[in-house]
Design a protein around this motif. Structure first.
Motif, PDB file in Angstrom:
ATOM      1  N   HIS A 159       0.886  -1.143  -0.167  1.00 53.04           N
ATOM      2  CA  HIS A 159      -0.017   0.058   0.065  1.00 53.04           C
ATOM      3  C   HIS A 159       0.897   1.375   0.014  1.00 53.04           C
ATOM      4  N   ASP A 160       0.356   2.341  -0.484  1.00 54.39           N
ATOM      5  CA  ASP A 160       0.888   3.560  -0.197  1.00 54.39           C
ATOM      6  C   ASP A 160       0.126   4.335   0.869  1.00 54.39           C
ATOM      7  N   GLN A 161       0.919   5.628   1.249  1.00 53.24           N
ATOM      8  CA  GLN A 161       0.468   6.338   2.419  1.00 53.24           C
ATOM      9  C   GLN A 161      -1.051   6.905   2.154  1.00 53.24           C
ATOM     10  N   LYS A 162      -1.470   7.433   1.031  1.00 50.83           N
ATOM     11  CA  LYS A 162      -2.800   7.713   0.513  1.00 50.83           C
ATOM     12  C   LYS A 162      -3.793   6.668   0.775  1.00 50.83           C
ATOM     13  N   GLU A 163      -3.352   5.662   0.352  1.00 50.27           N
ATOM     14  CA  GLU A 163      -4.467   4.546   0.405  1.00 50.27           C
ATOM     15  C   GLU A 163      -4.702   4.259   1.764  1.00 50.27           C
ATOM     16  N   LEU A 164      -3.430   3.813   2.562  1.00 50.38           N
ATOM     17  CA  LEU A 164      -3.666   3.672   4.028  1.00 50.38           C
ATOM     18  C   LEU A 164      -4.398   4.707   4.954  1.00 50.38           C
ATOM     19  N   SER A 165      -4.520   6.057   4.570  1.00 50.86           N
ATOM     20  CA  SER A 165      -4.971   7.124   5.218  1.00 50.86           C
ATOM     21  C   SER A 165      -6.419   7.140   5.115  1.00 50.86           C
ATOM     22  N   GLY A 166      -6.851   6.324   3.896  1.00 50.30           N
ATOM     23  CA  GLY A 166      -8.185   6.252   3.836  1.00 50.30           C
ATOM     24  C   GLY A 166      -9.008   5.147   4.288  1.00 50.30           C
ATOM     25  N   MET A 167      -8.171   4.297   5.089  1.00 48.78           N
ATOM     26  CA  MET A 167      -8.743   3.235   5.755  1.00 48.78           C
ATOM     27  C   MET A 167      -9.257   3.421   7.092  1.00 48.78           C
ATOM     28  N   GLN A 168     -10.007   2.642   7.515  1.00 50.21           N
ATOM     29  CA  GLN A 168     -10.225   2.587   9.170  1.00 50.21           C
ATOM     30  C   GLN A 168      -9.212   2.006  10.101  1.00 50.21           C
ATOM     31  N   LYS A 169      -9.287   2.152  11.149  1.00 52.28           N
ATOM     32  CA  LYS A 169      -8.381   2.066  12.159  1.00 52.28           C
ATOM     33  C   LYS A 169      -8.239   0.293  12.255  1.00 52.28           C
ATOM     34  N   GLY A 170      -9.517  -0.380  12.086  1.00 51.66           N
ATOM     35  CA  GLY A 170      -9.363  -1.657  12.274  1.00 51.66           C
ATOM     36  C   GLY A 170      -8.759  -2.479  10.978  1.00 51.66           C
ATOM     37  N   GLU A 171      -8.994  -1.980   9.802  1.00 54.95           N
ATOM     38  CA  GLU A 171      -8.293  -2.253   8.618  1.00 54.95           C
ATOM     39  C   GLU A 171      -6.762  -2.210   8.917  1.00 54.95           C
ATOM     40  N   LEU A 172      -6.482  -0.789   9.231  1.00 54.86           N
ATOM     41  CA  LEU A 172      -4.972  -0.912   9.434  1.00 54.86           C
ATOM     42  C   LEU A 172      -4.261  -1.841  10.579  1.00 54.86           C
ATOM     43  N   LEU A 173      -5.136  -1.906  11.710  1.00 53.32           N
ATOM     44  CA  LEU A 173      -4.649  -3.111  12.682  1.00 53.32           C
ATOM     45  C   LEU A 173      -4.337  -4.333  11.871  1.00 53.32           C
ATOM     46  N   GLU A 174      -5.328  -5.051  11.217  1.00 52.43           N
ATOM     47  CA  GLU A 174      -5.269  -6.110  10.448  1.00 52.43           C
ATOM     48  C   GLU A 174      -3.948  -6.317   9.463  1.00 52.43           C
TER      49      GLU A 174
END
Length: 150
Positions: free
Chosen positions: A41-56
């Motif tokens: 992923h890139d930073q822009k894509e990750l910034s658009g995700m919810q915290k739960g998705e990021l945790l996974e």
């Protein structure tokens, strides 16, 4: 008719036993075949995700790193066996690989439990930075592999 059912049942059980016995004797991969990242992923894509998705994603990257890094002097890709590397496929080496797999699983179980309890309290920006760092480390393993093949 009863005889045929009994015969087929016994035949099925024996066949299942033979197949499972072959799977136990099959050479095991040094790096778990589950040590793969589906997508970077890139930073822009990750910034658009919810915290739960990021945790996974964070946990998935930790698992891949833990299943890969201890072995990079031997191999960097899943699916390579001891026999592929010329390591004797004897009981001593099999037991050592099995003990390592058990230790890794125990460590990951504890680590993932900790991550699921503690990381929801982390700052989203820090979580994104950590995911990008882990992904950068995983990408560098591909570069390491290319350098090693020269």
């Amino acid at each position: 008719m009863k005889g045929k059912i009994i015969f087929l049942s016994v035949f099925f059980l024996l066949t299942t036993g033979a197949v499972s016995a072959q799977a136990k004797n099959a050479p095991k991969s040094i790096i778990s075949t589950t040590a793969l990242i589906r997508k970077y992923h890139d930073q822009k894509e990750l910034s658009g995700m919810q915290k739960g998705e990021l945790l996974e994603l964070y946990i998935e990257r930790i698992k891949v790193l833990v299943k890969t890094l201890p072995y990079i002097a031997l191999v960097t890709k899943p699916g390579v066996t001891m026999a592929d590397l010329g390591i004797p496929d004897d009981n001593e080496h099999k037991k050592s690989l099995e003990n390592q797999a058990i230790g890794t699983t125990t460590f990951l179980d504890t680590t993932v439990d900790f991550q699921r309890k503690m990381m929801p309290y982390s700052d989203k920006a820090n979580l994104i930075a950590a995911i990008l760092f882990y992904e950068g480390t995983l990408k560098s393993l591909h570069e390491f592999n290319e350098l090693n093949e020269m």
